[in-house]
Design an enzyme around this catalytic site. Structure first.
Site, short mmCIF file in Angstrom:
data_model
loop_
_atom_site.label_atom_id
_atom_site.label_comp_id
_atom_site.label_asym_id
_atom_site.label_seq_id
_atom_site.Cartn_x
_atom_site.Cartn_y
_atom_site.Cartn_z
CG ASP A 289 7.81 -3.31 -10.22
OD1 ASP A 289 6.79 -4.11 -10.20
OD2 ASP A 289 8.85 -3.15 -11.20
CG ASP B 88 13.68 -1.20 -10.97
OD1 ASP B 88 14.06 -0.22 -11.68
OD2 ASP B 88 13.05 -2.15 -11.50
#
Length: 143
Positions: A29, A46
Site C-alpha cells: 500500500d 504503515d
C-alpha cells in the site's frame, strides 16, 4: 525543492529494494501518504499490511506500489522518471550484496551498470550524488 524530491525518489526506490531483498516484504500500500521525511531522510511507515514476497498477490501489490511511487514523483516534475515496470525490475533485480546486507547504504550499487556503480562509488552521500548527477537521475534505476 527539486533536489529534495530527487533524493526522496532515489531513497524510496532503494528502500523498496531493501524491503524486498533483505526483509522479503512488499509494502502492498505504498504511496506518498506512507512516506515521512525527516532530516534529509525518507521513512516508510504503515507496514502493518505488508506481505511476504511469496504471497500469491505479491507481484500485483509490488507493481501497484511502483505505479503509486512513479505517479507521485511524476507530479513533482522530476525529469526522466523511470516507468513503473522499470522500477519494478530494479526492485526485483538480485545481486550478491542484497542477500548479505540489511543496511540500505550498502545496497545503493545493486543492479547498476559498472558505469553507474563507479558514479556511486565516487559520491560520499546520496545528496552529493543527486546534486552532481541530477540531470541523469533516470540512469539510477535503468541498467
Amino acid at each position: 525543492s527539486r533536489s529534495k524530491d530527487i533524493k526522496c525518489y532515489v531513497q524510496v526506490g532503494l528502500m523498496m529494494r531493501a524491503m524486498f531483498h533483505s526483509c522479503s516484504l512488499i509494502h502492498a500500500d505504498l504511496s506518498e501518504y506512507n512516506i515521512l521525511y525527516h532530516e534529509s531522510r525518507c521513512y516508510i511507515i504503515d507496514v502493518g499490511q505488508a506481505v511476504l514476497k511469496d504471497h500469491e498477490k505479491a507481484m500485483e501489490f509490488l507493481l501497484r506500489d511502483c505505479v503509486n511511487i512513479i505517479s507521485f514523483f511524476g507530479k513533482k516534475e522530476i525529469e526522466n522518471l523511470v516507468s513503473p515496470n522499470e522500477l519494478l525490475n530494479f526492485v526485483l533485480a538480485k545481486t550478491d550484496s542484497d542477500s548479505t546486507s540489511g543496511n540500505i547504504e550498502n545496497m545503493n550499487v545493486s543492479a547498476l551498470s559498472s558505469t553507474q556503480v563507479k558514479a556511486w562509488e565516487h559520491a560520499k552521500t546520496l545528496g552529493e550524488w543527486s546534486h552532481k548527477y541530477r540531470g541523469n537521475i533516470t540512469q539510477l534505476f535503468r541498467n
